[in-house]
Design a protein around this motif. Structure first.
Motif, short mmCIF file in Angstrom:
data_model
loop_
_atom_site.label_atom_id
_atom_site.label_comp_id
_atom_site.label_asym_id
_atom_site.label_seq_id
_atom_site.Cartn_x
_atom_site.Cartn_y
_atom_site.Cartn_z
N LEU A 173 0.86 -1.18 0.00
CA LEU A 173 0.00 0.00 0.00
C LEU A 173 0.90 1.23 0.00
CD1 LEU A 173 -2.92 -1.05 2.35
CD2 LEU A 173 -2.56 -1.43 -0.09
N ILE A 174 0.30 2.37 -0.35
CA ILE A 174 1.11 3.55 -0.61
C ILE A 174 1.80 4.06 0.66
CG2 ILE A 174 -0.78 5.23 -0.34
CD1 ILE A 174 1.90 5.50 -3.07
N GLU A 175 1.12 3.98 1.79
CA GLU A 175 1.75 4.46 3.02
C GLU A 175 1.20 3.73 4.24
OE1 GLU A 175 1.11 8.61 2.46
OE2 GLU A 175 -1.06 8.45 2.69
N GLU A 176 1.89 3.91 5.35
CA GLU A 176 1.60 3.17 6.58
C GLU A 176 0.13 3.34 7.00
OE1 GLU A 176 2.26 0.72 9.70
OE2 GLU A 176 3.63 1.08 8.02
N LYS A 177 -0.38 4.56 6.93
CA LYS A 177 -1.73 4.78 7.46
C LYS A 177 -2.80 4.07 6.63
CE LYS A 177 -3.24 9.23 5.61
NZ LYS A 177 -2.40 10.21 4.98
N ALA A 178 -2.44 3.70 5.40
CA ALA A 178 -3.39 2.94 4.58
C ALA A 178 -3.63 1.56 5.19
CB ALA A 178 -2.85 2.81 3.16
N LEU A 179 -2.62 1.00 5.82
CA LEU A 179 -2.77 -0.32 6.45
C LEU A 179 -3.68 -0.24 7.68
CD1 LEU A 179 0.72 -0.53 5.56
CD2 LEU A 179 -0.29 -2.79 5.67
N ASP A 180 -3.56 0.86 8.39
CA ASP A 180 -4.41 1.04 9.58
C ASP A 180 -5.88 0.98 9.18
OD1 ASP A 180 -2.05 1.44 10.92
OD2 ASP A 180 -2.23 3.63 10.97
N LYS A 181 -6.19 1.58 8.03
CA LYS A 181 -7.59 1.62 7.60
C LYS A 181 -8.09 0.23 7.24
CE LYS A 181 -10.65 4.58 5.00
NZ LYS A 181 -10.76 5.43 3.81
N VAL A 182 -7.28 -0.56 6.53
CA VAL A 182 -7.72 -1.92 6.19
C VAL A 182 -7.91 -2.72 7.49
CG1 VAL A 182 -7.28 -3.95 4.77
CG2 VAL A 182 -6.35 -1.76 4.06
N GLU A 183 -6.98 -2.57 8.40
CA GLU A 183 -7.11 -3.28 9.69
C GLU A 183 -8.40 -2.90 10.40
OE1 GLU A 183 -3.39 -2.46 11.74
OE2 GLU A 183 -2.82 -4.57 11.48
N LYS A 184 -8.70 -1.61 10.36
CA LYS A 184 -9.93 -1.11 11.01
C LYS A 184 -11.15 -1.75 10.34
CE LYS A 184 -12.56 3.04 10.62
NZ LYS A 184 -12.60 4.45 10.23
N HIS A 185 -11.13 -1.87 9.03
CA HIS A 185 -12.28 -2.43 8.33
C HIS A 185 -12.43 -3.94 8.59
CE1 HIS A 185 -13.04 1.05 5.25
NE2 HIS A 185 -13.02 1.44 6.50
N ALA A 217 3.26 -11.23 5.79
CA ALA A 217 4.54 -11.65 6.36
C ALA A 217 5.72 -10.89 5.75
CB ALA A 217 4.73 -13.15 6.14
N LEU A 218 5.52 -10.30 4.54
CA LEU A 218 6.60 -9.51 3.94
C LEU A 218 6.91 -8.26 4.76
CD1 LEU A 218 5.52 -9.62 0.19
CD2 LEU A 218 7.63 -10.57 1.13
N GLY A 219 5.99 -7.90 5.65
CA GLY A 219 6.20 -6.73 6.51
C GLY A 219 5.98 -5.43 5.76
N GLY A 220 6.53 -4.35 6.28
CA GLY A 220 6.40 -3.04 5.63
C GLY A 220 4.96 -2.67 5.38
N ARG A 221 4.70 -2.27 4.14
CA ARG A 221 3.34 -1.80 3.82
C ARG A 221 2.51 -2.86 3.10
NH1 ARG A 221 5.72 3.84 1.49
NH2 ARG A 221 7.28 3.98 3.12
N PHE A 222 2.89 -4.12 3.24
CA PHE A 222 2.14 -5.19 2.58
C PHE A 222 1.01 -5.70 3.46
CE2 PHE A 222 6.26 -5.24 0.47
CZ PHE A 222 5.91 -5.39 -0.86
N PHE A 223 -0.15 -5.91 2.85
CA PHE A 223 -1.30 -6.48 3.56
C PHE A 223 -1.78 -7.71 2.80
CE2 PHE A 223 -5.40 -6.88 5.58
CZ PHE A 223 -5.20 -6.34 6.84
N GLN A 224 -2.24 -8.71 3.52
CA GLN A 224 -2.73 -9.93 2.86
C GLN A 224 -4.01 -9.65 2.08
OE1 GLN A 224 -3.40 -12.43 6.27
NE2 GLN A 224 -1.34 -13.30 6.20
N PRO A 225 -4.11 -10.17 0.85
CA PRO A 225 -5.40 -10.11 0.15
C PRO A 225 -6.45 -10.82 1.02
CG PRO A 225 -3.66 -10.69 -1.37
CD PRO A 225 -3.05 -10.74 0.02
N THR A 226 -7.57 -10.12 1.22
CA THR A 226 -8.50 -10.55 2.27
C THR A 226 -9.93 -10.68 1.75
OG1 THR A 226 -7.14 -9.46 3.95
CG2 THR A 226 -9.47 -9.78 4.49
#
Ligand code: ADP
Length: 480
Positions: free
Chosen positions: A329-341, A360-369
């Motif tokens: 994702l483009i930036e850290e706060k984008a991950l917070d939003k997916v987590e919130k959802h 598991a890649l860490g950084g700004r990667f999120f699992q397809p959900t």
């Protein structure tokens, strides 16, 4: 390919055709996959924005009065240079945005499609002749609105720009561009190619720096006659307000919360495949991504399970890794939003079928959900802008249409059914600027793109796109 991208990376803004270098300072741009800085652009402000506006204003009279066929020829030359540099531009975009390289190259072709299309539109700036009841003859001309301010987002660094510059140049407008700070290099590279293709000096500037400062200087200027903005609804609303005192023409392509509806009679495999295409483009970060999926109850479980099984296989990684389909994702706060959802679905009794966590890649990667169940309310109100598909079951057509329309947004919508009557019915009743029937891909330069309600106004692409950049003038001839 990475090197081809770095070859096009220029660490400067372009004011009136002149580079202004960052010289190591200014705004750092990073690779979202690693967080490593790939370069800097200068942090420019009001004074430089004013200079860019002045240049656009000075270039306007000659450019707007130039032969439209000459402008078409320029656009075709620019398009040819973009085609020649497609690999480098794709790589540059993959570096600053994080989208998979193959997808980025696809965006270059898509972006260039707007330039090619609007080259044709320049040749079709056709007016009308009409008899008047006063006994006169009325001639209409479609004239360039004036110097334009174009503010673009980071999710499609090339296409969001060419979709505005193509029609602007075709109509004879000049432009000052403010690209997103996360992805300025693609815009700068495209602008350099425009000058190589013979654009008159001053007709295009790319200003980098603080968005609010540059935005204010652009909107306050009486010389800027038009603003076209793609971005969030909040910023769009504010910019529209800032444009009111000078009565600028305004186009707003803002947020969406697209519903995707699957009826029990649909081809489920097709629906699954198309949902994935629509959702995971740019890692879920597009304003037309399906944001909430409604499936008719008898097939909801089956659809969700098929979808989860496919989504679990999607390769995630760095833009240049082989076969990668979803990037960071483009930036850290984008991950917070997916987590919130994801958390919201769980809190409302829904289940996570696959993914649901940071990758598991860490950084700004999120699992397809994929999730199933819970409450759809949040997803009517907020774009997830990440790789998550919430699935909800519904029982009746009217019910699902009410839910689909129960959003302040109205950009894209999608519908899967084999029932033509139903498709026609819903296609008319859905409150959205666009509706895909049995497809998850609706964007092409030849289709009108835009929203209703809080998703904004104006249309980009298609035969309507150029209307945003022309004023109609009527010349009445008294024939005696
Ligand atoms: P996103 O969530 O996609 O970053 P934004 O609306 O914040 O959406 O950004 C879209 C574009 O608008 C970017 O180029 C950004 O820099 C610009 N932008 C953000 N805030 C302002 C502002 N106050 N005035 C003008 N432009 C702005």
């Amino acid at each position: 390919p990475r090197d081809a991208g770095l070859n096009l990376l220029r660490q400067h803004a372009l004011i009136a055709g002149e580079p202004i270098a960052a010289n190591g300072g200014g705004i750092a741009v990073d690779d979202p996959a690693t967080g490593a800085v790939i370069g800097h652009v200068p942090d420019l402000g009001e004074a430089e924005t004013r200079r860019a506006i002045q240049a656009a204003t000075e270039a306007f009279p000659a450019w707007s009065r130039s032969d439209p066929h000459a402008r078409a020829a320029f656009l075709r030359k620019w398009a040819a240079l973009i085609d020649e540099n497609a690999e480098g531009l794709g790589a540059l975009m993959a570096l600053e945005n994080g989208k998979p390289f193959e997808e980025a190259k696809g965006e270059v072709a898509y972006a260039n499609g707007f330039i090619k299309w609007f080259a044709g539109e320049a040749e079709r700036l056709i007016g009308e002749t009409q008899d008047s009841p006063l006994g006169h003859l009325i001639l209409t001309y479609r004239e360039a609105v004036g110097p334009c301010a174009l503010i673009t987002p980071w999710n499609f660094p090339a296409a969001m720009l060419t979709r505005k510059l193509g029609p602007a140049f075709a109509a004879g407008c000049t432009a000052v561009v403010k690209p997103a700070s996360q992805t300025p290099f693609t815009a700068i590279a495209l602008a350099e190619l425009a000058y190589q293709a013979g654009l008159p000096v001053g007709a295009l500037s790319v200003v980098t720096g603080d968005a609010a400062t540059i935005g204010k200087a652009l909107t306050d200027s009486p010389d800027i006659r038009k603003l076209s903005f793609t971005g969030s609804t909040g910023v769009g609303r504010m910019l529209a307000e800032q444009c009111a005192p000078t009565l600028k023409r305004v186009s707003m392509e803002l947020g969406g919360a697209a519903p995707l509806i699957v009826f029990a009679d649909a081809d489920l495999d097709l629906a699954v495949a198309e949902t994935i295409k629509g959702k995971f483009r740019n890692s879920g970060q597009t304003c037309v991504c399906p944001n909430r999926v409604y499936v008719e109850r008898p097939v909801a479980e089956a659809y969700a399970e098929k979808l989860a099984a496919e989504v679990a296989k999607i390769p995630v990684g760095n833009a240049f890794d082989d076969g990668v389909k979803v990037g960071p994702l483009i930036e850290e706060k984008a991950l917070d939003k997916v987590e919130k959802h994801v958390a919201a679905v769980k809190a409302d009794g829904g289940r996570v079928l696959t993914g649901g966590e940071r990758h598991a890649l860490g950084g700004r990667f999120f699992q397809p959900t994929v999730t199933l169940g819970g409450d759809d309310r949040l997803f009517r109100e907020e774009e997830t802008f990440g790789p998550m598909i919430p699935v909800f079951a519904f029982d009746a057509e009217d019910e699902v249409l009410d839910k689909a329309n129960a959003s302040e947004f109205g950009l894209a919508s999608y519908l899967f059914t084999r029932d033509l009557d139903r498709a026609m019915r819903i296609g008319r009743r859905i409150e959205a600027g666009m509706c895909g029937v049995n497809t998850g891909l609706i964007s092409t330069p030849v289709a009108p793109f835009g929203g209703v309600k809080q998703s904004g106004y104006g249309r980009e692409g298609s035969i309507h796109g150029i209307d945003e950049y022309v004023d109609v003038k009527a010349v009445t001839l008294a024939l005696r």
